[in-house]
Design a protein around this motif. Structure first.
Motif, mmCIF file in Angstrom:
data_model
loop_
_atom_site.group_PDB
_atom_site.id
_atom_site.type_symbol
_atom_site.label_atom_id
_atom_site.label_comp_id
_atom_site.label_asym_id
_atom_site.label_seq_id
_atom_site.Cartn_x
_atom_site.Cartn_y
_atom_site.Cartn_z
ATOM 1 N N VAL A 198 0.840 -1.204 0.000
ATOM 2 C CA VAL A 198 0.000 0.000 0.000
ATOM 3 C C VAL A 198 0.872 1.249 0.000
ATOM 4 O O VAL A 198 0.575 2.240 -0.680
ATOM 5 C CB VAL A 198 -0.963 0.002 1.204
ATOM 6 C CG1 VAL A 198 -1.637 1.366 1.345
ATOM 7 C CG2 VAL A 198 -2.022 -1.074 1.028
ATOM 8 N N GLU A 199 1.986 1.210 0.756
ATOM 9 C CA GLU A 199 2.927 2.338 0.722
ATOM 10 C C GLU A 199 3.471 2.537 -0.699
ATOM 11 O O GLU A 199 3.609 3.671 -1.185
ATOM 12 C CB GLU A 199 4.076 2.093 1.695
ATOM 13 C CG GLU A 199 3.695 2.160 3.153
ATOM 14 C CD GLU A 199 4.894 1.941 4.059
ATOM 15 O OE1 GLU A 199 5.912 2.636 3.873
ATOM 16 O OE2 GLU A 199 4.815 1.063 4.943
ATOM 17 N N ALA A 200 3.787 1.420 -1.356
ATOM 18 C CA ALA A 200 4.276 1.510 -2.735
ATOM 19 C C ALA A 200 3.196 2.065 -3.651
ATOM 20 O O ALA A 200 3.479 2.860 -4.566
ATOM 21 C CB ALA A 200 4.721 0.131 -3.218
ATOM 22 N N LEU A 201 1.956 1.655 -3.414
ATOM 23 C CA LEU A 201 0.838 2.155 -4.207
ATOM 24 C C LEU A 201 0.708 3.674 -4.061
ATOM 25 O O LEU A 201 0.532 4.396 -5.050
ATOM 26 C CB LEU A 201 -0.452 1.466 -3.776
ATOM 27 C CG LEU A 201 -1.728 1.843 -4.536
ATOM 28 C CD1 LEU A 201 -1.630 1.398 -5.983
ATOM 29 C CD2 LEU A 201 -2.948 1.208 -3.873
ATOM 30 N N LEU A 202 0.826 4.153 -2.829
ATOM 31 C CA LEU A 202 0.763 5.598 -2.588
ATOM 32 C C LEU A 202 1.921 6.314 -3.285
ATOM 33 O O LEU A 202 1.743 7.364 -3.905
ATOM 34 C CB LEU A 202 0.794 5.882 -1.081
ATOM 35 C CG LEU A 202 -0.459 5.498 -0.294
ATOM 36 C CD1 LEU A 202 -0.185 5.615 1.205
ATOM 37 C CD2 LEU A 202 -1.622 6.400 -0.689
ATOM 38 N N LEU A 203 3.113 5.728 -3.166
ATOM 39 C CA LEU A 203 4.298 6.322 -3.797
ATOM 40 C C LEU A 203 4.106 6.381 -5.313
ATOM 41 O O LEU A 203 4.359 7.420 -5.946
ATOM 42 C CB LEU A 203 5.534 5.482 -3.464
ATOM 43 C CG LEU A 203 6.830 5.880 -4.187
ATOM 44 C CD1 LEU A 203 7.307 7.235 -3.708
ATOM 45 C CD2 LEU A 203 7.915 4.822 -3.939
ATOM 46 N N VAL B 146 1.890 0.459 -11.404
ATOM 47 C CA VAL B 146 2.204 -0.964 -11.563
ATOM 48 C C VAL B 146 3.698 -1.218 -11.388
ATOM 49 O O VAL B 146 4.103 -2.155 -10.685
ATOM 50 C CB VAL B 146 1.725 -1.463 -12.951
ATOM 51 C CG1 VAL B 146 2.287 -2.847 -13.248
ATOM 52 C CG2 VAL B 146 0.210 -1.502 -13.003
ATOM 53 N N VAL B 147 4.527 -0.402 -12.018
ATOM 54 C CA VAL B 147 5.978 -0.580 -11.901
ATOM 55 C C VAL B 147 6.424 -0.425 -10.453
ATOM 56 O O VAL B 147 7.239 -1.210 -9.945
ATOM 57 C CB VAL B 147 6.719 0.422 -12.816
ATOM 58 C CG1 VAL B 147 8.205 0.459 -12.475
ATOM 59 C CG2 VAL B 147 6.534 0.053 -14.272
ATOM 60 N N THR B 148 5.885 0.571 -9.753
ATOM 61 C CA THR B 148 6.281 0.803 -8.360
ATOM 62 C C THR B 148 5.863 -0.357 -7.463
ATOM 63 O O THR B 148 6.651 -0.830 -6.626
ATOM 64 C CB THR B 148 5.656 2.116 -7.842
ATOM 65 O OG1 THR B 148 6.004 3.183 -8.725
ATOM 66 C CG2 THR B 148 6.165 2.444 -6.455
ATOM 67 N N VAL B 149 4.643 -0.825 -7.635
ATOM 68 C CA VAL B 149 4.150 -1.927 -6.787
ATOM 69 C C VAL B 149 4.931 -3.207 -7.079
ATOM 70 O O VAL B 149 5.307 -3.946 -6.148
ATOM 71 C CB VAL B 149 2.635 -2.145 -7.011
ATOM 72 C CG1 VAL B 149 2.167 -3.415 -6.306
ATOM 73 C CG2 VAL B 149 1.848 -0.945 -6.493
ATOM 74 N N LEU B 150 5.208 -3.482 -8.356
ATOM 75 C CA LEU B 150 5.985 -4.678 -8.692
ATOM 76 C C LEU B 150 7.399 -4.598 -8.126
ATOM 77 O O LEU B 150 7.942 -5.596 -7.623
ATOM 78 C CB LEU B 150 6.053 -4.854 -10.213
ATOM 79 C CG LEU B 150 4.758 -5.312 -10.896
ATOM 80 C CD1 LEU B 150 4.954 -5.372 -12.403
ATOM 81 C CD2 LEU B 150 4.316 -6.681 -10.370
#
Length: 856
Positions: A319-324, A375-379
């Protein structure tokens, strides 16, 4: 909901540590969105122009285009004036008017300065018709009324400071015409950069077509209530398939297709570089979340101890990655529009007019940017998140870090070795391939596999490479240098990932530098070996008009002048196979101007009556031998049976695969008005008169600025400059990936300083000065940067050397390593490391010693 609250709290508590990762996402998304907005705007500009300039229905010669008739004569295909009357008599036609248009012209002012675009946009010449009023309006003066009058578009007039009364000379295949500007017409829509001049109809016909009573198109306006499609159908029935008939939409679509192919190349090339930036950004994001997870091990352990499941911990990090990703992508979309506007301004400065009024932001552009960035950040954050979910509650409470981060796993090392070995084998197979097409596939596979292999094996390489670099650079700095070395070695996985980000960009730089240098060296070597001519005359675009040919032939001091033409023809070999690659027609002296090695026969004989030569590859493929007969069907002319008098060796980069015949033979089978203009010309100076002949030739062609006179030195220098300009453009696009990699180094050091807060406090307490502390961090940064540079440059040179082996199959036989560039990039990487460490080192030096020691 608890997971979301925890994630939000952690994200905003560490927003400073997330900032550089967000910038990496922002830059990558901005480049993607900027590319899409820029290319969509250019397409929209051309679409609007084509839609406005197209008549309801256009009638033109079959297979004819404005730029040329396809035979290289410099005169567009045309239809008789009677066709206008025939079209006008058809039911449903409101108006029909004949038009003359050509792109095979050059317009110069009284000082012989080319008035055409400097961006490669064409120069149009034609007659002024009512159809032009749809896209232009006369804002000064009046339309041309006689042979001494011309009208020019306002953009060209502004760009070149032209005004009413100025004289322009239009150079066409049929001769030159001088006329004074009597009118200036302004565009109602954006003109992307083409220069346009108008004559009266009779003058346009004589100047551009060489004959009156002919037109290149008929513009047809439909009567009220008659659709374009219905009118086209009626015209097709009346004209009985004699001409090409298109509706306004079909004409616009055809023009759009030609421009669209060029725009697609630009778009996908720029998106490719954006993809590289995203790839580099992945390492930055992985490093960021890996270090944040390591620093929050106790916190994660406590969450696990009070009941949080692995899935919840994993989800919290994601979720932190999603926000970022979301925040970085939203900012990136906005920045992308700014980049597109900047590119438009840059193109306008270069001569291509693009108005911000036409700025096109499709709905899909921000959607693509947001999805891609998120997508790239979450992956990228998945592996650190998965690692966080595996933290044991008790182990986390006992240990402030994760032991797994201290060394690369055995499985990772084995996988990396296998991938690297597979990549090396593929590169070897590419280098030893017999066909360029087969080798290209192996090269692509080898590049991908070796790159992934180096990324995976990076932590293993970090230990050895960092020690070697440190032994050379850091040992002289005593204990501070040794501490910098140990800090870089403390977490090989982190050092490997940080260096890998820089490695990718520099590997591409090194590869392209090797390929570019090898191309220049090979071409230079081939020129020295093969070219016997002293001078080469080539047009910037188009062909050489007859009056310029005559001026060159009359130049004093030249022993001979050679014309070189490409010919549109279909060849049928003795085995019955046909191909449409055409052949080259030249004067017999071309055999002296370009020394081609023959595998059979004599090249001079190929310029004899009804004779020709073929390349060795063609001869091998079709079983052709000296003495065989090849059937040649000339477009617009007769069919000839030519005897093969020579077979030339295709192991060359100049004229590879060319098939030669004499211009005299060509003239036998093509009418005089169908013989193509020369695409280039060569000159040989009389003995001892090279300098005088060079000056005389330049003077002879001074009135034709579209042609450049070069001696061999000029030609080599221009070749080097062209390759250099292309490489500089590529380096500029790669700079985005390198900037993201530098952000990765900065972020790694910044988070590393936070991670080592207590350690730094203890070192300061036992006597380490602020200056020594800052030096230690800078040295650590330099070592990491040089580690990435060493891997990248080594890998890139390997790719480049393999690519050169493939190019050798096309005649580029010289491998040249540009050591000044390689060494310069390596040294520059050290400065990049110093720059990246400035802020982290400054922050470390400002730490309060007691507070740092008290940090958990």
């Amino acid at each position: 909901m608890t997971v979301l609250k925890t994630s939000m709290r952690n994200f905003f508590a560490h927003k400073g540590r997330m900032a550089l990762s967000a910038v990496a996402v922002l830059l990558s998304v901005a480049f993607v969105c900027g590319t899409l907005v820029f290319t969509d705007t250019m397409n929209a500009t051309f679409d609007k122009l084509f839609a406005v300039t197209s008549s309801d229905v256009t009638v033109s010669p079959k297979g004819g285009k404005v730029e040329d008739d396809g035979g290289g004569t410099g005169k567009p295909a045309s239809l008789p004036a009677s066709a206008v009357e025939q079209v006008a008599a058809v039911d449903g036609v409101k108006k029909a008017e004949g038009a003359v248009a050509s792109m095979s012209v050059t317009v110069v002012n009284s000082e012989n300065k080319n008035m055409g675009s400097s961006t490669g946009a064409p120069t149009f010449a034609g007659n002024w018709t009512d159809n032009e009023l749809k896209s232009m309006e006369i804002t000064s003066g009046h339309a041309p009324r006689g042979p001494t009058e011309v009208m020019v578009d306002a953009d060209t007039a502004d760009k070149h400071d032209l005004k009413l009364g100025d004289e322009l000379r239009t150079i066409a295949a049929t001769g030159d015409i001088r006329a004074r500007i009597v009118g200036i017409a302004s565009w109602k829509v954006t003109n992307p950069g083409a220069a346009v001049v108008y004559f009266d109809t009779a003058t346009a016909q004589r100047t551009l077509l060489g004959a009156t009573g002919r037109f290149t198109q008929v513009y047809v306006s439909a009567a009220d209530g008659v659709s374009d499609a219905k009118l086209k159908q009626t015209l097709a029935q009346s004209l009985d398939g004699t001409y090409k008939i298109q509706t306004a939409k079909e004409t616009a679509d055809e023009n759009r297709k030609d421009v669209g192919a060029f725009m697609d190349v630009i778009k996908y090339a720029m998106l490719g570089f954006a993809g590289i930036a995203f790839l580099v950004g992945i390492f930055l994001i992985i490093n960021t979340f890996s270090m944040l997870v390591a620093q929050r091990t106790r916190e994660i352990g406590l969450m696990r101890a009070i009941g949080s499941s692995r899935r919840q911990v994993n989800g919290s990090v994601l979720v932190e990655a999603l926000l970022l990703g979301f925040i970085g992508s939203v900012l990136g979309v906005g920045a992308g529009v700014g980049i597109a506007v900047g590119l438009m301004k840059l193109m306008s400065m270069a001569g291509m007019n693009l108005s911000t009024d036409d700025l096109t932001v499709k709905v899909t552009t921000p959607v693509v940017g947001l999805i891609l960035g998120v997508v790239v950040t979450v992956l990228a954050a998945y592996l650190p998140a998965r690692r966080a979910g595996k933290v044991s509650p008790m182990a986390a409470l006992r240990d402030a870090g994760t032991p797994a981060d201290g060394k690369a796993g055995l499985i990772r090392g084995l996988v990396g070795l296998v991938l690297t070995g597979a990549g090396a084998f593929a590169l070897f197979a590419a280098a030893t391939a017999d066909k360029a097409s087969d080798g290209a596939l192996m090269l692509g596979g080898g590049v991908v596999l070796s790159l992934i292999g180096f990324v995976v094996i990076g932590p293993l390489l970090a230990g050895a490479v960092v020690r070697v670099i440190s032994a050379v650079l850091l040992r002289a700095f005593g204990p501070v240098g040794r501490m910098a070395e140990r800090n870089a070695l403390r977490n090989p996985r982190r050092t490997g990932a940080t260096g890998a980000a820089l490695m990718i960009g520099l590997a591409l730089v090194a590869c392209l530098s090797v390929v570019g240098s090898s191309m220049v060296a090979s071409a230079t070597s081939e020129l020295d070996k093969s070219v016997g001519a002293d001078f080469i005359v080539m047009p910037q675009q188009g062909r050489i008009v007859p009056q310029a040919e005559k001026a060159m032939e009359q130049t004093p001091g030249l022993a001979h002048v050679t014309r070189y033409k490409d010919v549109d023809a279909t060849l049928t070999s003795p085995d019955g196979k046909t191909d449409d690659h055409g052949l080259a027609a030249a004067d017999p002296t071309y055999a002296e101007d370009l020394r081609r090695t023959t595998t059979a026969g004599t090249l001079s004989a190929a310029y004899g009556k009804d004779a020709m030569s073929v390349g060795s590859d063609y001869a091998k493929k079709h079983g052709v031998r000296v003495g065989d007969t090849i059937t040649v069907a000339f477009k617009g002319g007769e069919t000839a049976k030519l005897k093969v008098a020579a077979i030339t060796d295709d192991d060359t980069s100049i004229d590879q695969g060319a098939r030669y015949m004499s211009i005299e033979t060509l003239s036998k089978y093509l009418p005089a008005d169908r013989v193509p203009q020369s695409v280039m010309m060569f000159g040989k100076a009389k003995d001892g008169q090279q300098e005088a002949a060079y000056a005389a030739l330049k003077k002879s062609l001074d009135g034709y600025p579209q042609y450049q006179v070069r001696d061999q030195t000029d030609y080599k220098e221009e070749l080097k400059d062209q390759v250099g300009q292309l490489l500089n453009m590529v380096y500029g696009l790669l700079a985005l990936a390198i900037i993201v990699a530098v952000l990765g180094v900065v972020n790694t050091l910044a988070l590393s300083v936070v991670e080592r807060t207590r350690e730094i406090g203890l070192m300061r307490a036992i006597g380490l000065s602020r200056r020594q502390l800052r030096r230690m961090i800078r040295m650590e940064s330099v070592v990491i940067a040089l580690f990435g540079a060493l891997l990248g440059l080594g890998l890139g040179m390997g790719w480049g050397a393999t690519a050169q082996k493939l190019l050798a199959l096309e005649g580029l036989n010289v491998l040249e390593i540009p050591w000044p560039t390689i060494i310069g990039v390596f040294i520059g990487s050290a400065f990049v490391g110093l720059f990246a460490a400035l802020v982290p080192a400054f922050r470390a030096g400002r730490m309060n010693v007691l507070n740092a020691i008290a940090t958990e």
